[in-house]
Design a protein around this motif. Structure first.
Motif, PDB file in Angstrom:
ATOM      1  N   LYS A 198       0.833  -1.204   0.000  1.00 60.05           N
ATOM      2  CA  LYS A 198       0.000   0.000   0.000  1.00 60.05           C
ATOM      3  C   LYS A 198       0.866   1.252   0.000  1.00 60.05           C
ATOM      4  O   LYS A 198       2.004   1.249   0.466  1.00 60.05           O
ATOM      5  CB  LYS A 198      -0.931   0.013   1.213  1.00 60.05           C
ATOM      6  CG  LYS A 198      -2.127  -0.908   1.080  1.00 60.05           C
ATOM      7  CD  LYS A 198      -3.129  -0.674   2.201  1.00 60.05           C
ATOM      8  CE  LYS A 198      -4.381  -1.529   2.005  1.00 60.05           C
ATOM      9  NZ  LYS A 198      -5.382  -1.290   3.075  1.00 60.05           N
ATOM     10  N   GLU A 199       0.285   2.338  -0.495  1.00 60.62           N
ATOM     11  CA  GLU A 199       0.986   3.611  -0.518  1.00 60.62           C
ATOM     12  C   GLU A 199       0.657   4.391   0.756  1.00 60.62           C
ATOM     13  O   GLU A 199      -0.508   4.501   1.141  1.00 60.62           O
ATOM     14  CB  GLU A 199       0.580   4.432  -1.744  1.00 60.62           C
ATOM     15  CG  GLU A 199       1.379   5.730  -1.897  1.00 60.62           C
ATOM     16  CD  GLU A 199       0.992   6.510  -3.136  1.00 60.62           C
ATOM     17  OE1 GLU A 199       1.862   7.176  -3.714  1.00 60.62           O
ATOM     18  OE2 GLU A 199      -0.196   6.465  -3.511  1.00 60.62           O
ATOM     19  N   TYR A 200       1.705   4.931   1.387  1.00 63.56           N
ATOM     20  CA  TYR A 200       1.534   5.666   2.638  1.00 63.56           C
ATOM     21  C   TYR A 200       2.205   7.028   2.569  1.00 63.56           C
ATOM     22  O   TYR A 200       3.163   7.226   1.805  1.00 63.56           O
ATOM     23  CB  TYR A 200       2.138   4.883   3.812  1.00 63.56           C
ATOM     24  CG  TYR A 200       1.371   3.633   4.171  1.00 63.56           C
ATOM     25  CD1 TYR A 200       0.281   3.676   5.029  1.00 63.56           C
ATOM     26  CD2 TYR A 200       1.745   2.391   3.637  1.00 63.56           C
ATOM     27  CE1 TYR A 200      -0.416   2.525   5.361  1.00 63.56           C
ATOM     28  CE2 TYR A 200       1.049   1.239   3.965  1.00 63.56           C
ATOM     29  CZ  TYR A 200      -0.038   1.321   4.829  1.00 63.56           C
ATOM     30  OH  TYR A 200      -0.740   0.175   5.150  1.00 63.56           O
ATOM     31  N   VAL A 201       1.681   7.938   3.379  1.00 65.88           N
ATOM     32  CA  VAL A 201       2.345   9.219   3.633  1.00 65.88           C
ATOM     33  C   VAL A 201       2.988   9.113   5.005  1.00 65.88           C
ATOM     34  O   VAL A 201       2.329   8.777   5.986  1.00 65.88           O
ATOM     35  CB  VAL A 201       1.339  10.386   3.600  1.00 65.88           C
ATOM     36  CG1 VAL A 201       2.032  11.687   4.024  1.00 65.88           C
ATOM     37  CG2 VAL A 201       0.737  10.541   2.207  1.00 65.88           C
ATOM     38  N   VAL A 202       4.279   9.389   5.072  1.00 62.87           N
ATOM     39  CA  VAL A 202       5.060   9.247   6.295  1.00 62.87           C
ATOM     40  C   VAL A 202       5.654  10.602   6.671  1.00 62.87           C
ATOM     41  O   VAL A 202       6.130  11.342   5.803  1.00 62.87           O
ATOM     42  CB  VAL A 202       6.197   8.220   6.093  1.00 62.87           C
ATOM     43  CG1 VAL A 202       7.178   8.256   7.242  1.00 62.87           C
ATOM     44  CG2 VAL A 202       5.614   6.823   5.941  1.00 62.87           C
ATOM     45  N   PHE A 203       5.602  10.913   7.959  1.00 61.41           N
ATOM     46  CA  PHE A 203       6.204  12.159   8.435  1.00 61.41           C
ATOM     47  C   PHE A 203       6.975  11.879   9.712  1.00 61.41           C
ATOM     48  O   PHE A 203       6.503  11.137  10.587  1.00 61.41           O
ATOM     49  CB  PHE A 203       5.125  13.211   8.725  1.00 61.41           C
ATOM     50  CG  PHE A 203       5.679  14.497   9.273  1.00 61.41           C
ATOM     51  CD1 PHE A 203       6.157  15.477   8.427  1.00 61.41           C
ATOM     52  CD2 PHE A 203       5.741  14.710  10.635  1.00 61.41           C
ATOM     53  CE1 PHE A 203       6.685  16.660   8.921  1.00 61.41           C
ATOM     54  CE2 PHE A 203       6.271  15.891  11.154  1.00 61.41           C
ATOM     55  CZ  PHE A 203       6.742  16.867  10.291  1.00 61.41           C
ATOM     56  N   GLY A 204       8.168  12.438   9.824  1.00 62.05           N
ATOM     57  CA  GLY A 204       8.936  12.254  11.041  1.00 62.05           C
ATOM     58  C   GLY A 204      10.324  12.851  10.944  1.00 62.05           C
ATOM     59  O   GLY A 204      10.701  13.460   9.934  1.00 62.05           O
ATOM     60  N   ARG A 205      11.095  12.647  12.017  1.00 63.54           N
ATOM     61  CA  ARG A 205      12.442  13.207  12.113  1.00 63.54           C
ATOM     62  C   ARG A 205      13.469  12.163  11.648  1.00 63.54           C
ATOM     63  O   ARG A 205      13.429  11.014  12.085  1.00 63.54           O
ATOM     64  CB  ARG A 205      12.720  13.621  13.552  1.00 63.54           C
ATOM     65  CG  ARG A 205      13.944  14.524  13.728  1.00 63.54           C
ATOM     66  CD  ARG A 205      14.105  14.923  15.185  1.00 63.54           C
ATOM     67  NE  ARG A 205      12.923  15.619  15.671  1.00 63.54           N
ATOM     68  CZ  ARG A 205      12.685  16.910  15.484  1.00 63.54           C
ATOM     69  NH1 ARG A 205      13.537  17.643  14.807  1.00 63.54           N
ATOM     70  NH2 ARG A 205      11.578  17.467  15.978  1.00 63.54           N
ATOM     71  N   ALA A 206      14.361  12.586  10.770  1.00 60.69           N
ATOM     72  CA  ALA A 206      15.353  11.670  10.205  1.00 60.69           C
ATOM     73  C   ALA A 206      16.471  11.375  11.201  1.00 60.69           C
ATOM     74  O   ALA A 206      16.993  12.274  11.859  1.00 60.69           O
ATOM     75  CB  ALA A 206      15.935  12.252   8.928  1.00 60.69           C
ATOM     76  N   ASN A 207      16.817  10.091  11.303  1.00 60.53           N
ATOM     77  CA  ASN A 207      17.961   9.643  12.097  1.00 60.53           C
ATOM     78  C   ASN A 207      18.928   8.925  11.168  1.00 60.53           C
ATOM     79  O   ASN A 207      18.515   8.328  10.166  1.00 60.53           O
ATOM     80  CB  ASN A 207      17.516   8.672  13.200  1.00 60.53           C
ATOM     81  CG  ASN A 207      16.422   9.250  14.068  1.00 60.53           C
ATOM     82  OD1 ASN A 207      16.620  10.234  14.751  1.00 60.53           O
ATOM     83  ND2 ASN A 207      15.237   8.638  14.021  1.00 60.53           N
TER      84      ASN A 207
END
Length: 223
Positions: free
Chosen positions: A108-117
């Protein structure tokens, strides 16, 4: 607004206990005044190859290609791989693993948001905000509010997205008369301030930057 938070649709006794203990939210009024501390611009997306700064926040859209549990005990974690046309990005969960396994689907296609590590030369996002690309809760929205939350609330599905959903449910039953004015008319007119109702709707769900600026100005003035 003085109704106990446990009676709001989508909360219930267990979530209510955590909201009370972790955030001091006992009533619907408390939830209404639990204000966002930032907003995500949902119109802007990054390519995976553009993720190059550790600590920076990114929003990416892609297909979930892998999801597997790794490690044991305290080292147990769920690792996913999100891929777009430019590369792949690891997604990592150390908590809420059961929820993620139950909710997310490979392909499935998702939208992801967050802080890169960065780990071993590769970037990942731990505990990302994630939702189906075709399942946005508001069509064509620009700003998504982000609320203060805790790990315990996130495990109960009350991350930023979950709190947004509760606020939308609350606004379905609240009316302008539930928020009487606290400022006299002459001040509102003289300083061209938004009404208290418009300020509260605008601070939680601004349709554009002008809405957000107007709501923020009114609430700062009142404070």
């Amino acid at each position: 607004l003085d109704t106990g938070i446990e009676y709001l649709k989508g909360v219930g006794p267990q979530r209510a206990d955590t909201l009370k203990r972790d955030l001091g939210i006992f009533t619907c009024r408390d939830l209404l005044f639990h204000l966002p501390f930032r907003y995500i611009d949902r119109t802007k997306f990054h390519n995976v190859r553009d993720i190059h700064t550790e600590g920076e926040q990114y929003q990416v859209k892609g297909i979930l290609r892998k999801l597997e549990t790794m490690g044991e005990g305290r080292a147990k974690r769920l690792v996913g791989v999100l891929r777009d046309d430019t590369g792949s990005l690891e997604l990592v969960w150390f908590q809420g693993i059961a929820w993620a396994e139950k909710t997310l689907a490979i392909g499935k296609e998702y939208v992801v948001f967050g802080r890169a590590n960065q780990f071993n030369g590769r970037f990942n996002i731990a505990h990302p905000e994630i939702e189906e690309a075709a399942g946005a809760d508001t069509p064509a929205r620009t700003f998504d509010p982000v609320y203060p939350t805790t790990d315990k609330l996130t495990q109960k599905g009350l991350d930023a997205k979950g709190l947004r959903k509760l606020l939308r449910t609350l606004f379905e039953s609240v009316r302008p008369t539930d928020l009487p004015e606290t400022l006299p008319d002459y001040l509102i007119e003289s300083y061209r301030l938004a009404s208290r109702w418009k300020a509260m709707t605008g601070i939680h769900f601004p349709e554009n930057q002008n809405d957000l600026d107007s709501a923020t100005r009114r609430l700062k003035f009142e404070e």
